[in-house]
Scaffold this active site. Structure first.
Site, PDB file in Angstrom:
ATOM      1  N   THR A  44      39.968  -5.692  79.115  1.00  0.00           N
ATOM      2  CA  THR A  44      40.080  -4.622  78.122  1.00  0.00           C
ATOM      3  C   THR A  44      41.157  -5.000  77.127  1.00  0.00           C
ATOM      4  O   THR A  44      42.203  -5.522  77.513  1.00  0.00           O
ATOM      5  CB  THR A  44      40.444  -3.253  78.743  1.00  0.00           C
ATOM      6  OG1 THR A  44      40.723  -2.335  77.670  1.00  0.00           O
ATOM      7  CG2 THR A  44      41.655  -3.287  79.655  1.00  0.00           C
TER       8      THR A  44
ATOM      9  N   ASP B  36      42.857  -2.877  75.807  1.00  0.00           N
ATOM     10  CA  ASP B  36      43.874  -1.837  75.978  1.00  0.00           C
ATOM     11  C   ASP B  36      45.025  -2.270  76.888  1.00  0.00           C
ATOM     12  O   ASP B  36      46.081  -1.641  76.892  1.00  0.00           O
ATOM     13  CB  ASP B  36      43.244  -0.559  76.554  1.00  0.00           C
ATOM     14  CG  ASP B  36      42.109  -0.023  75.692  1.00  0.00           C
ATOM     15  OD1 ASP B  36      42.078  -0.344  74.489  1.00  0.00           O
ATOM     16  OD2 ASP B  36      41.240   0.699  76.229  1.00  0.00           O
TER      17      ASP B  36
ATOM     18  N   ARG C  39      55.389   4.353  49.621  1.00  0.00           N
ATOM     19  CA  ARG C  39      54.573   5.162  50.529  1.00  0.00           C
ATOM     20  C   ARG C  39      54.889   4.834  51.985  1.00  0.00           C
ATOM     21  O   ARG C  39      55.297   3.715  52.297  1.00  0.00           O
ATOM     22  CB  ARG C  39      53.086   4.868  50.300  1.00  0.00           C
ATOM     23  CG  ARG C  39      52.515   5.482  49.058  1.00  0.00           C
ATOM     24  CD  ARG C  39      51.100   5.024  48.846  1.00  0.00           C
ATOM     25  NE  ARG C  39      50.505   5.705  47.703  1.00  0.00           N
ATOM     26  CZ  ARG C  39      49.385   5.319  47.114  1.00  0.00           C
ATOM     27  NH1 ARG C  39      48.733   4.262  47.555  1.00  0.00           N
ATOM     28  NH2 ARG C  39      48.907   5.989  46.091  1.00  0.00           N
TER      29      ARG C  39
HETATM   30  O1  F6P Z   1      38.615   0.459  75.756  1.00  0.00           O
HETATM   31  C1  F6P Z   1      38.512  -0.345  74.639  1.00  0.00           C
HETATM   32  C2  F6P Z   1      38.342   0.475  73.393  1.00  0.00           C
HETATM   33  O2  F6P Z   1      38.329  -0.386  72.284  1.00  0.00           O
HETATM   34  C3  F6P Z   1      39.379   1.581  73.209  1.00  0.00           C
HETATM   35  O3  F6P Z   1      40.618   1.101  72.761  1.00  0.00           O
HETATM   36  C4  F6P Z   1      38.666   2.497  72.266  1.00  0.00           C
HETATM   37  O4  F6P Z   1      39.130   3.812  72.371  1.00  0.00           O
HETATM   38  C5  F6P Z   1      37.238   2.407  72.727  1.00  0.00           C
HETATM   39  O5  F6P Z   1      37.101   1.170  73.418  1.00  0.00           O
HETATM   40  C6  F6P Z   1      36.240   2.455  71.607  1.00  0.00           C
HETATM   41  O6  F6P Z   1      34.974   2.512  72.140  1.00  0.00           O
HETATM   42  P1  F6P Z   1      33.647   2.278  71.296  1.00  0.00           P
HETATM   43  O7  F6P Z   1      33.547   0.800  71.017  1.00  0.00           O
HETATM   44  O8  F6P Z   1      32.567   2.754  72.180  1.00  0.00           O
HETATM   45  O9  F6P Z   1      33.790   3.040  70.027  1.00  0.00           O
END
Ligand code: F6P
Length: 355
Positions: A134, A136, A171
């Site tokens: 991930t 994340d 900004r």
């Molecule tokens: O979990 C990975 C991720 O990129 C998150 O950071 C994000 O919230 C989500 O997936 C986005 O999902 P999708 O690609 O389904 O819009």
């Protein structure tokens, strides 16, 4: 990659499935290439499963060899395709039946919490190797996930670039990073770009404290200011901003939009003109950094060794900077949060960054 339903290939060879599930992450193709190439001389056929769980239900597979995966590592995405919405919930029997028909001797799955939650429903009798994935960076049991470094690079490069227009127009720019309920990408990207403020979901934002910080920058005659905010961040006493919902998926509420709210609030409350930029899927689409390439090469080779040694029921993880193996259960826990004492949080505070 076009798919077909491959039957057993050659006698005496094991058939091992390889699947990429959930949101893509830069480095997935590196995992595929390194795994397949490292098994090139072994009596093993690697059967790529197309589009995550969907490829199992629909029996769509493609045979992978060293030639078909050559140089895949350079690109983001996944040559096998993926799905961030299909699941095994309520379809366990269907999954097991379809999976049995693929006649696989084992499965390598690169995925995040949704993929492993889905597989945990059907895991009995399934020989599985897990590859935590991930952008994340919030999976437990591993120090880091591939794709995270690339995502941080996208954020820090965007902040660096936006400084020019921020200063030109006096900004504030509020740059929104992905990361769901955790703030690792905002923290990593914000620290790498020395942003003026980093807002993460784990640390609800005090309006008064943020206002005081921005006013102190104004008092120092700063022309522009840069804020990096994780998509799951929120003000004290409020909840995260939901952009839309994907019903039936592992992660129903898709977060996003907080940067616009903050930019409007800064203009109204502080009188400093503000704009927001949502980086979105650019964070998943950049060519992997060298750091992510080293990681996926080492992880893919380790996966190859696990297959050769018949070492199933484990995940390939990073511990203390080294690629190693751990029980699958280690990566199937609730998200790993940014803790208050993390060295990056302390570094930000020491540098006078609002966090
Ligand atoms: O979990 C990975 C991720 O990129 C998150 O950071 C994000 O919230 C989500 O997936 C986005 O999902 P999708 O690609 O389904 O819009």
């Amino acid at each position: 990659m076009s798919s077909r339903n491959n039957g057993p290939v050659s006698k005496g060879r094991r058939r091992i499935g390889l699947m990429t599930g959930g949101g893509d992450a830069p480095g997935l193709n590196g995992i595929i290439e390194a795994t397949v190439r490292s098994l090139g001389g072994e009596p093993v056929d690697i059967v790529g499963i197309c589009d995550g769980f969907d490829g199992v239900y629909e029996r769509r597979t493609v045979l992978l060899d060293s030639d078909t995966v050559l140089n895949a590592h350079m690109n983001a995405g996944t040559i096998l395709g993926s799905s961030n919405k299909s699941s095994t919930r309520g379809r366990e029997d269907e999954f097991l039946k379809a999976f049995a028909e693929l006649k696989l001797d084992g499965l390598i799955a690169a995925g995040g919490d949704g993929t492993f939650e889905g597989l945990s429903r059907v895991i009995r009798g399934l020989k599985l190797i897990g590859v935590p994935k991930t952008i994340d960076n919030d999976l437990q049991g591993t120090d880091v996930t591939f794709g995270f470094d690339t995502a941080c690079a996208v954020v820090s490069e965007a902040v660096d670039a936006l400084r020019a227009t921020a200063d030109a127009h006096k900004r504030v720019f509020v740059v929104e990073a992905m990361g769901r309920t955790t703030g690792w990408i905002a923290l990593g990207g914000g620290l790498a770009s020395y942003a003026d403020a980093i807002l993460v979901p784990e640390r609800p934002v005090s309006r008064a404290a943020l206002k005081a910080h921005l006013e102190s920058l104004k008092a120092k005659k700063r022309r522009g200011a840069m804020i990096v905010v994780g998509e799951g961040a929120h003000f004290e006493g409020e909840s995260a901003t939901v952009a839309f919902r994907v019903e039936g998926s592992h992660q129903v509420d898709r977060l996003g939009g907080i940067s616009l709210e903050i930019a409007r609030w800064i203009e109204t409350e502080i009188g400093w003109e503000s704009r927001n930029v949502i980086l979105g899927h650019l964070q998943r689409s950049r060519h992997p950094t060298t750091t992510d390439r080293f990681l996926t090469a080492a992880m893919g080779v380790e996966v190859g060794r696990m297959v050769t040694e018949n070492d199933w029921g484990k995940a390939v993880v990073v511990r203390n900077g080294l690629v190693t193996r751990a029980p699958l259960a280690d990566i199937m826990k609730p998200p790993r949060l940014v803790d208050a004492d993390h060295r990056w949080v302390r570094a930000a505070i020491s540098m006078g960054i609002f966090i």
